[in-house]
Write a protein that holds these residues in place. Structure first.
Motif, PDB file in Angstrom:
ATOM      1  N   UNK A 118       0.567  -1.175  -0.196  1.00 53.12           N
ATOM      2  CA  UNK A 118       0.071   0.351   0.157  1.00 53.12           C
ATOM      3  C   UNK A 118       1.329   1.164   0.083  1.00 53.12           C
ATOM      4  N   UNK A 119       1.910   1.465   0.569  1.00 54.49           N
ATOM      5  CA  UNK A 119       2.805   2.180   1.071  1.00 54.49           C
ATOM      6  C   UNK A 119       3.520   2.492  -0.789  1.00 54.49           C
ATOM      7  N   UNK A 120       3.756   1.629  -1.133  1.00 53.61           N
ATOM      8  CA  UNK A 120       4.411   2.371  -2.650  1.00 53.61           C
ATOM      9  C   UNK A 120       3.346   2.247  -3.280  1.00 53.61           C
ATOM     10  N   UNK A 121       2.428   1.851  -3.649  1.00 58.63           N
ATOM     11  CA  UNK A 121       1.194   2.187  -4.186  1.00 58.63           C
ATOM     12  C   UNK A 121       1.061   4.239  -3.814  1.00 58.63           C
ATOM     13  N   UNK A 122       0.293   4.413  -2.808  1.00 56.07           N
ATOM     14  CA  UNK A 122       0.705   6.088  -2.192  1.00 56.07           C
ATOM     15  C   UNK A 122       1.579   6.489  -2.497  1.00 56.07           C
ATOM     16  N   UNK A 123       2.559   5.957  -2.061  1.00 58.36           N
ATOM     17  CA  UNK A 123       4.431   7.049  -2.518  1.00 58.36           C
ATOM     18  C   UNK A 123       4.631   7.236  -4.205  1.00 58.36           C
ATOM     19  N   UNK A 124       4.059   6.013  -4.809  1.00 64.08           N
ATOM     20  CA  UNK A 124       4.404   6.541  -5.974  1.00 64.08           C
ATOM     21  C   UNK A 124       3.394   6.675  -7.132  1.00 64.08           C
ATOM     22  N   UNK A 125       1.811   7.195  -5.873  1.00 66.10           N
ATOM     23  CA  UNK A 125       1.291   7.833  -6.702  1.00 66.10           C
ATOM     24  C   UNK A 125       0.769   7.342  -7.693  1.00 66.10           C
ATOM     25  N   UNK A 126       0.415   5.525  -7.549  1.00 69.34           N
ATOM     26  CA  UNK A 126      -0.626   5.270  -8.546  1.00 69.34           C
ATOM     27  C   UNK A 126      -1.873   4.812  -8.639  1.00 69.34           C
ATOM     28  N   UNK A 127      -2.460   4.448  -9.603  1.00 70.58           N
ATOM     29  CA  UNK A 127      -3.984   3.464  -9.447  1.00 70.58           C
ATOM     30  C   UNK A 127      -3.605   2.025  -9.933  1.00 70.58           C
ATOM     31  N   UNK A 128      -3.971   1.110 -10.006  1.00 68.53           N
ATOM     32  CA  UNK A 128      -3.546   0.108 -10.598  1.00 68.53           C
ATOM     33  C   UNK A 128      -4.590  -1.147 -10.196  1.00 68.53           C
ATOM     34  N   UNK A 129      -5.445  -1.653 -11.886  1.00 73.12           N
ATOM     35  CA  UNK A 129      -6.210  -2.013 -12.302  1.00 73.12           C
ATOM     36  C   UNK A 129      -5.458  -3.769 -11.795  1.00 73.12           C
ATOM     37  N   UNK A 130      -6.019  -4.747 -11.480  1.00 71.65           N
ATOM     38  CA  UNK A 130      -5.130  -6.004 -11.436  1.00 71.65           C
ATOM     39  C   UNK A 130      -6.428  -6.806 -11.981  1.00 71.65           C
ATOM     40  N   UNK A 131      -5.881  -7.958 -13.124  1.00 68.94           N
ATOM     41  CA  UNK A 131      -6.732  -9.234 -13.292  1.00 68.94           C
ATOM     42  C   UNK A 131      -6.003 -10.380 -13.082  1.00 68.94           C
ATOM     43  N   UNK A 132      -6.474 -11.711 -12.953  1.00 70.65           N
ATOM     44  CA  UNK A 132      -6.028 -12.449 -13.140  1.00 70.65           C
ATOM     45  C   UNK A 132      -6.910 -13.526 -13.399  1.00 70.65           C
ATOM     46  N   UNK A 133      -5.587 -14.238 -15.200  1.00 69.12           N
ATOM     47  CA  UNK A 133      -6.852 -15.477 -15.918  1.00 69.12           C
ATOM     48  C   UNK A 133      -6.181 -16.461 -15.030  1.00 69.12           C
ATOM     49  N   UNK A 134      -6.839 -17.297 -14.874  1.00 70.45           N
ATOM     50  CA  UNK A 134      -6.040 -19.323 -14.507  1.00 70.45           C
ATOM     51  C   UNK A 134      -6.988 -20.016 -15.474  1.00 70.45           C
ATOM     52  N   UNK A 135      -6.295 -21.354 -16.062  1.00 66.30           N
ATOM     53  CA  UNK A 135      -7.786 -21.750 -17.010  1.00 66.30           C
ATOM     54  C   UNK A 135      -8.461 -22.219 -16.527  1.00 66.30           C
ATOM     55  N   UNK A 136      -9.509 -22.694 -17.173  1.00 64.69           N
ATOM     56  CA  UNK A 136     -11.476 -22.610 -16.544  1.00 64.69           C
ATOM     57  C   UNK A 136     -11.790 -22.406 -15.665  1.00 64.69           C
ATOM     58  N   UNK A 137     -11.523 -21.059 -14.852  1.00 63.91           N
ATOM     59  CA  UNK A 137     -12.082 -20.245 -14.251  1.00 63.91           C
ATOM     60  C   UNK A 137     -11.588 -18.594 -14.715  1.00 63.91           C
ATOM     61  N   UNK A 138     -13.529 -18.029 -14.565  1.00 63.39           N
ATOM     62  CA  UNK A 138     -13.291 -16.665 -14.627  1.00 63.39           C
ATOM     63  C   UNK A 138     -12.922 -15.500 -14.344  1.00 63.39           C
ATOM     64  N   UNK A 139     -11.511 -14.462 -14.327  1.00 65.24           N
ATOM     65  CA  UNK A 139     -11.110 -13.680 -14.379  1.00 65.24           C
ATOM     66  C   UNK A 139     -11.556 -13.023 -12.882  1.00 65.24           C
ATOM     67  N   UNK A 140      -9.791 -12.622 -12.164  1.00 66.68           N
ATOM     68  CA  UNK A 140     -10.157 -12.430 -10.638  1.00 66.68           C
ATOM     69  C   UNK A 140      -9.780 -11.101 -11.320  1.00 66.68           C
ATOM     70  N   UNK A 141     -10.549  -9.858 -10.844  1.00 66.69           N
ATOM     71  CA  UNK A 141     -10.265  -8.476 -11.009  1.00 66.69           C
ATOM     72  C   UNK A 141     -10.547  -7.802  -9.625  1.00 66.69           C
ATOM     73  N   UNK A 142      -9.359  -6.363  -9.320  1.00 66.49           N
ATOM     74  CA  UNK A 142      -9.712  -5.554  -8.126  1.00 66.49           C
ATOM     75  C   UNK A 142      -8.777  -4.249  -8.813  1.00 66.49           C
ATOM     76  N   UNK A 143      -9.450  -3.227  -7.824  1.00 62.18           N
ATOM     77  CA  UNK A 143      -8.796  -2.195  -7.872  1.00 62.18           C
ATOM     78  C   UNK A 143      -8.336  -1.049  -7.234  1.00 62.18           C
ATOM     79  N   UNK A 144      -7.130  -1.277  -7.201  1.00 61.06           N
ATOM     80  CA  UNK A 144      -6.677   0.190  -5.741  1.00 61.06           C
ATOM     81  C   UNK A 144      -6.225   1.501  -6.075  1.00 61.06           C
ATOM     82  N   UNK A 145      -6.622   2.526  -5.922  1.00 61.00           N
ATOM     83  CA  UNK A 145      -6.553   3.892  -5.469  1.00 61.00           C
ATOM     84  C   UNK A 145      -5.454   4.177  -4.880  1.00 61.00           C
TER      85      UNK A 145
END
Length: 329
Positions: A200-227
């Protein structure tokens, strides 16, 4: 002359589900990148499909398609540390300090994946260890079962990234005190708490907003976001929770043993206090021989965190168990 395929049939062949709501990238270049990447993966010469993660970075530090190298480097290092720590927690490793064993980090290590075309600031990662080697370290031909189809086994990197993403989701849907997030973080122990704070410190101090998507074979993508705003608040919340752990011994009489997805032991101590704890890393061979009334000495980890107003959360996780001489009731 080639014929034009029926659009519905074609979309169905690609796995499209008309009842599912799909997210569409705001940037057309990102959509194109995802399409080309999907094509490359589908036609990859590898025999087995692999998991893939897409990290989309925006925020005040991002200018066009560029972001500060130091900020992104710190962020990626913190991300890997977080996935490693969660993987260790899943494997039942209780230590809060010292280096993690390669038996964990070798399975949770992520690698950068070259992008097939330029886009915005998009980083792709994938497990360094291939799926088959993780699930079948002795070789798939040596296994009596198909671990994926028959018992639902998943590589440790997928499990760890899923949990990492779920923790981030809790940050966005929980209340200002982040009670659910902290309870879940306490369950994982101080090492995961420390790495999540650093992330969280790296996201805060870097002034980054980050969207994640993880796709595993045979499963729906897992998504999340952190501002970066949420990350700044979360870092303070984690620090104030003061998540800690200690090793204790519980001596008493077994009341019940629950063997399920969330295994539990219920023990009546010598001081007549009833305690419930997770089986944790206690050997299955020791658990199956237990009967109500057995006298035991259980080594356990006590994980605690604190909440505003003085409330505390506690979880007990078994480490080892020893039967003591005594009469069954």
């Amino acid at each position: 002359m080639a014929t034009t395929p029926n659009l519905d049939d074609y979309l169905s062949s690609l796995g499209f589900d008309p009842d599912v709501t799909y997210t569409v990238p705001e940037n057309p270049a990102d959509a194109a990148l995802m399409g080309v990447n999907a094509f490359v993966r589908e036609h990859s010469p590898e025999d087995d499909p692999a998991s893939i993660g897409v990290i989309h970075i925006t925020g005040p530090s991002v200018k066009g398609h560029t972001a500060p190298l130091k900020a992104v480097g710190t962020f990626l290092s913190a991300l890997q540390d977080g996935v490693d720590a969660i993987g260790a927690s899943i494997q039942g490793i209780m230590t809060s300090a010292g280096a993690l064993p390669f038996s964990v980090t070798g399975r949770t290590q992520l690698s950068m994946v070259a992008s097939p075309m330029p886009g915005s600031v998009v980083i792709q990662v994938a497990p360094t260890l291939d799926r088959i080697s993780d699930l079948y370290p002795e070789g798939k031909d040596q296994s009596l079962f198909d671990l994926e189809d028959e018992i639902g086994a998943r590589p440790l990197a997928d499990l760890a990234f899923d949990e990492f993403s779920s923790l981030i989701k809790d940050l966005n849907v929980d209340g200002p005190d982040k009670t659910d997030f902290l309870d879940r973080l306490t369950d994982h122990g101080p090492r995961v708490a420390s790495t999540m704070k650093a992330f969280c410190d790296s996201v805060d101090k870097g002034a980054l907003d980050v969207d994640f998507e993880w796709e595993e074979p045979g499963r729906p993508p897992e998504t999340s976001r952190l501002t970066h705003e949420t990350a700044k608040h979360a870092s303070v919340v984690i620090q104030n929770a003061n998540i800690d752990s200690e090793t204790i011994h519980i001596v008493g009489k077994i009341l019940t043993v629950t063997m399920s997805q969330k295994d539990k032991l219920r023990v009546l101590t010598d001081s007549e206090q009833e305690i419930t704890l997770s089986i944790g890393t206690i050997s299955a061979a020791d658990v199956v021989t237990l009967h109500p009334g057995d006298q035991v000495d259980i080594e356990a980890e006590r994980r605690v965190s604190r909440r505003p107003g003085g409330r505390s959360y506690e979880k007990l996780i078994g480490i080892s168990l020893q039967k003591l001489p005594g009469l069954q009731e």
